[in-house]
Scaffold this motif. Structure first.
Motif, mmCIF file in Angstrom:
data_model
loop_
_atom_site.group_PDB
_atom_site.id
_atom_site.type_symbol
_atom_site.label_atom_id
_atom_site.label_comp_id
_atom_site.label_asym_id
_atom_site.label_seq_id
_atom_site.Cartn_x
_atom_site.Cartn_y
_atom_site.Cartn_z
ATOM 1 N N LEU A 37 -3.161 4.823 5.599
ATOM 2 C CA LEU A 37 -1.805 4.505 5.156
ATOM 3 C C LEU A 37 -1.896 3.733 3.843
ATOM 4 O O LEU A 37 -2.589 2.716 3.766
ATOM 5 C CB LEU A 37 -1.095 3.657 6.214
ATOM 6 C CG LEU A 37 0.294 3.123 5.854
ATOM 7 C CD1 LEU A 37 1.307 4.261 5.738
ATOM 8 C CD2 LEU A 37 0.761 2.110 6.902
ATOM 9 N N THR A 38 -1.213 4.231 2.813
ATOM 10 C CA THR A 38 -1.201 3.579 1.507
ATOM 11 C C THR A 38 0.236 3.272 1.115
ATOM 12 O O THR A 38 1.106 4.144 1.177
ATOM 13 C CB THR A 38 -1.835 4.469 0.417
ATOM 14 O OG1 THR A 38 -3.184 4.769 0.776
ATOM 15 C CG2 THR A 38 -1.824 3.776 -0.938
ATOM 16 N N ILE A 39 0.475 2.015 0.724
ATOM 17 C CA ILE A 39 1.805 1.588 0.273
ATOM 18 C C ILE A 39 1.667 0.971 -1.113
ATOM 19 O O ILE A 39 0.876 0.036 -1.302
ATOM 20 C CB ILE A 39 2.424 0.558 1.234
ATOM 21 C CG1 ILE A 39 2.515 1.132 2.648
ATOM 22 C CG2 ILE A 39 3.805 0.131 0.748
ATOM 23 C CD1 ILE A 39 2.998 0.134 3.686
ATOM 24 N N TYR A 40 2.414 1.513 -2.062
ATOM 25 C CA TYR A 40 2.417 0.944 -3.407
ATOM 26 C C TYR A 40 3.713 0.174 -3.611
ATOM 27 O O TYR A 40 4.814 0.721 -3.471
ATOM 28 C CB TYR A 40 2.286 2.030 -4.463
ATOM 29 C CG TYR A 40 2.475 1.508 -5.884
ATOM 30 C CD1 TYR A 40 1.693 0.459 -6.367
ATOM 31 C CD2 TYR A 40 3.438 2.053 -6.729
ATOM 32 C CE1 TYR A 40 1.870 -0.042 -7.651
ATOM 33 C CE2 TYR A 40 3.608 1.572 -8.014
ATOM 34 C CZ TYR A 40 2.824 0.526 -8.474
ATOM 35 O OH TYR A 40 3.014 0.035 -9.750
ATOM 36 N N LEU A 41 3.579 -1.130 -3.935
ATOM 37 C CA LEU A 41 4.725 -2.008 -4.183
ATOM 38 C C LEU A 41 4.757 -2.340 -5.671
ATOM 39 O O LEU A 41 4.024 -3.221 -6.133
ATOM 40 C CB LEU A 41 4.598 -3.292 -3.361
ATOM 41 C CG LEU A 41 4.438 -3.118 -1.837
ATOM 42 C CD1 LEU A 41 4.205 -4.468 -1.172
ATOM 43 C CD2 LEU A 41 5.654 -2.431 -1.253
ATOM 44 N N PRO A 42 5.588 -1.641 -6.437
ATOM 45 C CA PRO A 42 5.585 -1.850 -7.893
ATOM 46 C C PRO A 42 6.020 -3.252 -8.308
ATOM 47 O O PRO A 42 5.510 -3.797 -9.292
ATOM 48 C CB PRO A 42 6.557 -0.786 -8.402
ATOM 49 C CG PRO A 42 7.410 -0.436 -7.232
ATOM 50 C CD PRO A 42 6.537 -0.592 -6.037
ATOM 51 N N GLU A 43 6.945 -3.858 -7.568
ATOM 52 C CA GLU A 43 7.429 -5.191 -7.940
ATOM 53 C C GLU A 43 6.326 -6.233 -7.842
ATOM 54 O O GLU A 43 6.318 -7.216 -8.589
ATOM 55 C CB GLU A 43 8.613 -5.597 -7.060
ATOM 56 C CG GLU A 43 9.878 -4.765 -7.312
ATOM 57 C CD GLU A 43 11.046 -5.258 -6.498
ATOM 58 O OE1 GLU A 43 10.865 -6.217 -5.717
ATOM 59 O OE2 GLU A 43 12.142 -4.688 -6.631
ATOM 60 N N SER A 44 5.398 -6.015 -6.900
ATOM 61 C CA SER A 44 4.292 -6.959 -6.714
ATOM 62 C C SER A 44 3.002 -6.461 -7.349
ATOM 63 O O SER A 44 1.983 -7.159 -7.297
ATOM 64 C CB SER A 44 4.051 -7.198 -5.217
ATOM 65 O OG SER A 44 5.223 -7.622 -4.571
ATOM 66 N N ALA A 45 3.051 -5.260 -7.944
ATOM 67 C CA ALA A 45 1.841 -4.627 -8.487
ATOM 68 C C ALA A 45 0.727 -4.649 -7.461
ATOM 69 O O ALA A 45 -0.418 -5.011 -7.744
ATOM 70 C CB ALA A 45 1.408 -5.333 -9.775
ATOM 71 N N ALA A 46 1.084 -4.248 -6.224
ATOM 72 C CA ALA A 46 0.135 -4.329 -5.110
ATOM 73 C C ALA A 46 -0.007 -2.982 -4.427
ATOM 74 O O ALA A 46 0.960 -2.215 -4.295
ATOM 75 C CB ALA A 46 0.597 -5.374 -4.104
ATOM 76 N N ILE A 47 -1.233 -2.708 -3.988
ATOM 77 C CA ILE A 47 -1.537 -1.520 -3.197
ATOM 78 C C ILE A 47 -2.019 -1.993 -1.830
ATOM 79 O O ILE A 47 -3.044 -2.672 -1.728
ATOM 80 C CB ILE A 47 -2.626 -0.660 -3.861
ATOM 81 C CG1 ILE A 47 -2.206 -0.243 -5.264
ATOM 82 C CG2 ILE A 47 -2.923 0.567 -3.005
ATOM 83 C CD1 ILE A 47 -3.353 0.263 -6.104
#
Length: 229
Positions: A93-103
């Motif tokens: 499972l991969t989640i990209y959170l652009p607001e936090s620049a986190a993977i």
């Protein structure tokens, strides 16, 4: 009264009894479990599907497009929050959170029953195994919401043991298409997640490459985030 008239009355009463019994039996046959099996059978026939999805929990609202490919590939591209992505390739499972620049990445045991994956053949099979199924109000269609003209059949699934992460799952199903319109899942902590599915596109061509996500190299990686402090 003649013998013929008596015989006719007996025949009429018997015929009425047979018809009534057939009607009642027919109604009883279409149980919640049977209806759920029809939904599962339909989703098992899909090789792929796409749909618009809306997700709400607490005071957060999200929207995007979900893509599914049998047996266990899932991807959600969000328009709200913009550019956020969730990808499941059957194992990771991969989640990209652009607001936090986190993977965020997590190895997931096959057969998980989280989120939008519930609206898949595999998710439905797991629900049937670990949850008891009943009509919430009965087999007849009811409004999706109290002020809605959209009619759905509502099923209520209750977990059979305490190990399941969702205490209850409500399915709102289109009575004509048997497609899931809404999933409302309550966690053991009393949190409620609502997934709305709109504008289904059934069996479109979706390449496997769509479920390979290459996140921005500048983002920070967090592995096994579900078990991190």
């Amino acid at each position: 009264m003649s013998i013929n008239k008596i015989a006719k009355k007996i025949i009429c009463v018997a015929a009425a009894h047979v018809l009534l019994s057939a009607f009642v039996c027919g109604q009883n046959i279409w149980t919640a479990s049977d209806f759920f099996k029809e939904i599962s059978k339909l989703y098992s026939s899909f090789s792929t599907y796409e749909a618009d999805i809306q997700i709400a929990y607490d005071k957060t609202e999200m929207a995007g497009k979900v893509s599914y490919k049998s047996p266990d590939l899932l991807r959600i591209d969000f328009s709200e929050p913009e550019n956020q992505v969730i990808v499941f390739n059957g194992e990771l499972l991969t989640i990209y959170l652009p607001e936090s620049a986190a993977i965020l990445q997590q190895s997931v045991q096959k057969g998980g029953n989280s989120g939008a994956s519930l609206a898949t053949a595999q998710g439905l099979a797991l629900m049937n195994r670990y949850y008891s199924v009943a009509y919430e109000v009965g087999p007849s269609p009811v409004p999706l919401d109290s002020n809605s003209s959209e009619m759905v059949v509502k099923l209520l699934l209750t977990r059979r043991n305490s190990s399941e992460s969702f205490r209850t799952i409500q399915l709102a199903v289109n009575p004509s298409t048997k497609l899931i319109r809404r999933i409302e899942a309550e966690t053991t902590k009393g949190e409620t997640y609502v997934f709305n599915f709109l504008d289904y596109r059934l069996n479109p061509e979706i390449p496997d490459q769509r479920f390979i996500y290459d996140p921005p190299s500048s983002a920070n990686n967090y592995n096994n985030f579900l078990f991190s402090e």
